[in-house]
Design an enzyme around this catalytic site. Structure first.
Site, PDB file in Angstrom:
ATOM      1  N   THR A 184     -68.883 -18.270 -22.525  1.00 26.91           N
ATOM      2  CA  THR A 184     -68.198 -17.026 -22.812  1.00 26.91           C
ATOM      3  C   THR A 184     -68.148 -16.582 -24.033  1.00 26.91           C
ATOM      4  O   THR A 184     -68.332 -17.411 -25.045  1.00 26.91           O
ATOM      5  CB  THR A 184     -66.761 -17.192 -22.462  1.00 26.91           C
ATOM      6  OG1 THR A 184     -66.146 -18.072 -23.230  1.00 26.91           O
ATOM      7  CG2 THR A 184     -66.798 -17.393 -20.807  1.00 26.91           C
ATOM      8  N   GLU A 215     -67.708 -15.514 -15.924  1.00 24.68           N
ATOM      9  CA  GLU A 215     -66.954 -16.666 -15.013  1.00 24.68           C
ATOM     10  C   GLU A 215     -67.302 -16.401 -13.471  1.00 24.68           C
ATOM     11  O   GLU A 215     -66.919 -17.321 -12.339  1.00 24.68           O
ATOM     12  CB  GLU A 215     -65.450 -16.682 -15.123  1.00 24.68           C
ATOM     13  CG  GLU A 215     -64.936 -17.472 -16.534  1.00 24.68           C
ATOM     14  CD  GLU A 215     -64.985 -16.412 -17.501  1.00 24.68           C
ATOM     15  OE1 GLU A 215     -65.587 -15.526 -17.590  1.00 24.68           O
ATOM     16  OE2 GLU A 215     -64.431 -16.775 -18.897  1.00 24.68           O
ATOM     17  N   LYS A 267     -44.788  -6.318 -20.886  1.00 26.55           N
ATOM     18  CA  LYS A 267     -44.127  -6.814 -19.664  1.00 26.55           C
ATOM     19  C   LYS A 267     -42.411  -6.557 -20.101  1.00 26.55           C
ATOM     20  O   LYS A 267     -41.745  -7.281 -20.956  1.00 26.55           O
ATOM     21  CB  LYS A 267     -44.285  -8.302 -19.727  1.00 26.55           C
ATOM     22  CG  LYS A 267     -45.623  -8.770 -19.472  1.00 26.55           C
ATOM     23  CD  LYS A 267     -45.958 -10.323 -20.137  1.00 26.55           C
ATOM     24  CE  LYS A 267     -47.521 -10.419 -19.825  1.00 26.55           C
ATOM     25  NZ  LYS A 267     -48.301  -9.955 -20.774  1.00 26.55           N
ATOM     26  N   TRP A 309     -44.665  -4.407 -15.426  1.00 27.25           N
ATOM     27  CA  TRP A 309     -45.672  -4.214 -16.331  1.00 27.25           C
ATOM     28  C   TRP A 309     -46.070  -2.747 -16.635  1.00 27.25           C
ATOM     29  O   TRP A 309     -45.981  -1.856 -15.776  1.00 27.25           O
ATOM     30  CB  TRP A 309     -47.009  -4.754 -15.721  1.00 27.25           C
ATOM     31  CG  TRP A 309     -46.938  -6.310 -16.005  1.00 27.25           C
ATOM     32  CD1 TRP A 309     -45.992  -7.145 -16.500  1.00 27.25           C
ATOM     33  CD2 TRP A 309     -48.091  -7.089 -15.379  1.00 27.25           C
ATOM     34  NE1 TRP A 309     -46.562  -8.379 -16.348  1.00 27.25           N
ATOM     35  CE2 TRP A 309     -47.699  -8.548 -15.819  1.00 27.25           C
ATOM     36  CE3 TRP A 309     -49.127  -7.102 -14.826  1.00 27.25           C
ATOM     37  CZ2 TRP A 309     -48.279  -9.673 -15.433  1.00 27.25           C
ATOM     38  CZ3 TRP A 309     -50.061  -8.097 -14.404  1.00 27.25           C
ATOM     39  CH2 TRP A 309     -49.555  -9.365 -14.708  1.00 27.25           C
TER      40      TRP A 309
END
Lengths: 548, 548
Positions: free
Chosen positions: B187, B331, B443, B448
């Site tokens: 990555t 991924e 948060k 959220w």
């Protein structure tokens, strides 16, 4: 070196969960013969499948690996069984209602089925067999039909709808090993007892992916498929599982398999695809021709189960319905090869590819094995027995609950490939053309002669009504062809004339020396040439054979 | 109960064999900048891959699990490496040539690459790094470029064509465990060292099937795909492996990734599909508009790697090119979700589905996890971090040759799901809409707040040039949004005006109390908002904050 990827079992449970959530709005429409068909979404069918699993466990005591049989037409309840039974860790056993009753009794006992799910319309078939089915503890009846024929049955009888009503709509599905048994289907072998193929979760999952690949049926959630091929026959070619994977809607004919209701459901429900064997398409074509039915909603239809006559494919082409030929068998789940032509061809150039058995997907590895056991090249002319290898190909048969897997020598090679029993050639670009069954091929001096090829060439003669060619023993060559011929009324052709005619299209060394005129070719109960009978007549000296 | 099916490993070797035989006539066309591109069939490339495997083993001593790196553009030789290296049991390591050189050095050393296959045009990048790459024993150079920069290298230098010339065209490929490492890709993490994802034969095989399913790219051997997405970036979204599975021809741009040559190769070679990130499509659109290029041969293009601006999708729609939006990451191999709309909608109704991140295939199981760790419903409004599970999803990172797999808490849940770091919602019919990165979400009191949503709403105000919203600590709510705003020249809007404007589209409890005017939003090297810097400026008291 190990990868860092997750390792998630490939299971029917996963397909169920995916279909009833992501594709929850896709539908299963079942023909009922009533003014309105039964309509059910994947979300509803998935919920009912969950309730069925709860009922099977809590009410009927179905446990891991128990066999739960279905004797059902294609309908939504049968789809529910397709998902409930494997997902809970039990084994779905689809019963072929066209089998002779002795074979039906044999396979239920061989599989030791504990439960039979049955359509009410099929109770007249099941009821008389019950005294011979000691393992069956429960019968679950769904759909219309007189229940009174079950009076006196020792097995407990349940109504499907009552059984699942009010059951929990969730189930703590077990995390299953992907190699575990999910479903089983017995072959309808013409010789010997039927043999059971046990599909795994892995094989069904991978096969479902393959069905949804562009090179197979190529359908999306914008399509509706008319599933004529029975769910009791190789899992309806994998369609019920595959459709839940991508949201293809299903149109299910239930017991209405005659040409008129099929044409009616096509006109009313407008499926974009259908899957069936050639005889269904023959009947539908007659219906369309006779009554001017419009079936052009179907962009493609998949034909398999037997070689499709080219004339039938041409007739559907003219109706705007593209026929795609496919080859497979119970032992191959069944997707073996599909007749999509290669790129860049004109319709005329595509034709030989379309009438071939098609091309293999990556998941099915083919090889041709010749008379001497050697692997043959893909040259379009070397004929050998087709053997296949892959994850949705059987490597054995079910040996029964106490036995080892059955691995008959004539069905599996020592290195584990399935011997298909089909003889053919593969072209350099990988297209399969089957020419014969291995048991009917003539093994002459280390070469194979196709009996079917000789028959077709003979039957092209204007004075020949029918012709069957079989192998007979020969001191010099091992085997040689015997041509048995039925002449048309008033025909005068003699053997030498026919042999000369044959010689125009067949290599000289393949021409039969032995000839016999017969009044009719003996046939099996399903109308195929019964070559066993001819070989026996020859052995018994019952044929009047002329040697040229 | 075990099934009776064969158990054949799902391997890259099988894909290679299938592609070079059944699809031997399909082609890889590589742009060269010369009057004629390089053309090679799958049969030829497969044969050369076989020769490469022989050379790597016999000449370079590559053994099981050795890492063989590639520093290459998209071209036929790179495809050959894609098949040769995994099939022989070694591990393909694609090097991202866009990484900062320190990161390139890090990943070659972390993977302990033994061989580097490199394009001549990339030698100026590789040569200066070689003194820092002690594990590299061999360098294999392919294509044009000055070799003299390698003078003095301690590693042995080979010419690709000379290396494979005359080698055997067969290889006794090992029967590999499907869970074994086949390829790896690091990555380009913006924080910390790059992390290695190690793909297995199983993950690549299943992902290839998925790419070829109708619900993904939906291509056949009648198609040619222009593979702009680099082979060094998540295996070019799986296309080189997937195309060998179904015979899709490939058009490879090599180093010619500028709009003008891309337009030229499209006009000349007529691909029916292409795959690339949005910036490529922006550039190509400008080229098409400026010079009247005709790219209508492309029926569909797949856009991923970053959210595609709706305006860009509309522009391509007008050119007759259908844009299909997809989401994924290194991924996830990377196929995570694809934006095909559901059935039965008008173009207007399809639009919100098309600009979403799309729908998950059966092989990718999603869940949204809320601020309190609970799994959230698919109601289109509950926002949570997206977690995914499946066979082509990473469950860990490569720990280096002597270490255990790395399983960082912030990347994998305790039950093994990948934490994507993306925050979004899922609709009742399973479509994903991403709204934020988890690290940028605010948060606030167990709920959220999306920073991106606030920014987009603010930037819709006619006097706002740019706006960045970050989370700042708050005694009562844990975190609250801080709005930093860049006003256009001559603008007079005050904070209260902006807050009132925001209130028209944003729920009241989400409105920021803290505001600051800034001269420009700090940006990363690739032009993204650098919110780390803003958070630090706030913490250090460097911003002039007004609290309303």
């Amino acid at each position: 070196m190990l990868s860092t990827m997750q390792d998630i079992p490939l299971t029917v449970t996963r397909i169920l969960h995916h279909g009833m959530t992501i594709h929850g709005k896709s539908t299963i429409t079942t023909w009922t013969g009533e003014p309105e068909p039964q309509r059910r979404t994947f979300a509803e069918a998935g919920t009912r499948a969950t309730q069925l699993a709860n009922a099977l466990r809590d009410e009927l005591g179905v446990q891991d690996d128990d066999r739960v049989a279905t004797l059902m037409w294609n309908n939504a309840e049968h789809v529910e069984a397709y998902f409930a039974i494997p997902s809970m860790g039990a084994v779905l056993h689809t019963l072929n209602l066209r089998l002779p009753v002795e074979q039906l009794v044999f396979i239920v006992n061989h599989a030791a089925d504990k439960v039979v799910l049955v359509n009410g319309s099929l109770l007249p078939l099941l009821a008389p067999l019950l005294p011979h089915l000691p393992t069956v503890e429960h019968i679950v009846v769904s759909g219309p039909g007189d229940r009174s024929v079950l009076d006196g049955a020792t097995a407990r009888v349940h109504e499907y709808e009552e059984l699942i009503a009010g059951r929990p709509t969730t189930y703590d599905w077990p995390e299953l090993d992907e190699r575990r048994a999910a479903a089983m289907c017995y072959t309808s072998g013409t010789t010997g007892d039927p043999k059971g193929v046990v599909y795994s979760h892995r094989s069904i999952y991978l096969h479902s992916m393959q069905v949804n690949m562009t090179e197979s049926m190529g359908l999306t959630d914008k399509d509706t498929t008319l599933v004529v091929v029975p769910q009791f026959h190789v899992n309806a070619w994998g369609l019920p599982h595959a459709t839940f994977m991508t949201g293809i809607s299903m149109l299910m004919p239930d017991r209405f398999l005659q040409p008129a209701p099929l044409a009616e459901m096509i006109e009313r429900e407008q499926p974009s695809h259908a899957a069936a064997v050639p005889t269904i398409w023959q009947g539908l074509l007659a219906e369309v021709t006779a009554h001017g039915r419009d079936i052009s909603c179907m962009k493609t239809v998949t034909i398999g189960g037997a070689a499709c006559p080219p004339s039938l494919m041409e007739a559907y082409d003219k109706l705007g319905v593209r026929v795609v030929h496919a080859w497979g068998m119970t032992e191959t789940s069944p997707l073996g090869s599909v007749g999509h032509p290669p790129a860049g061809l004109t319709p005329e150039e595509e034709w030989p590819y379309r009438v071939s058995q098609g091309r293999f997907p990556a998941g099915v590895e083919p090889r041709l094995v010749g008379p001497d056991g050697s692997v043959l090249p893909w040259d379009g002319t070397s004929a050998g027995e087709l053997e296949v290898r892959g994850n949705w190909i059987a490597g054995a048969y079910y040996g029964g609950i106490t036995g080892e897997p059955l691995v008959p020598d004539d069905k599996f090679s020592p290195d584990g490939w399935l011997r298909t029993g089909d003889v053919g050639v593969i072209s350099p670009d990988g297209y399969l053309t089957l020419t014969d069954r291995a048991k009917d091929v003539i093994k002459s001096g280390g070469e194979w002669i196709s009996s079917v090829e000789l028959e077709n060439a003979l039957m092209a003669h204007p004075e020949v009504a029918e012709a069957a060619v079989v192998a007979v023993p020969d001191d010099k060559w091992g085997e040689r062809p015997l041509a048995t011929v039925v002449l048309k009324e008033g025909a005068t052709a003699d053997y030498q004339t026919l042999r000369t005619f044959l010689g125009e299209s067949i290599a000289k060394w393949q021409l039969p020396e032995r000839w016999a005129l017969i009044p009719a070719v003996p046939k099996t109960s399903v109308g195929k040439f019964d070559k066993k009978v001819i070989r026996k007549q020859y052995a018994d000296g019952e044929l009047d054979v002329t040697t040229l």
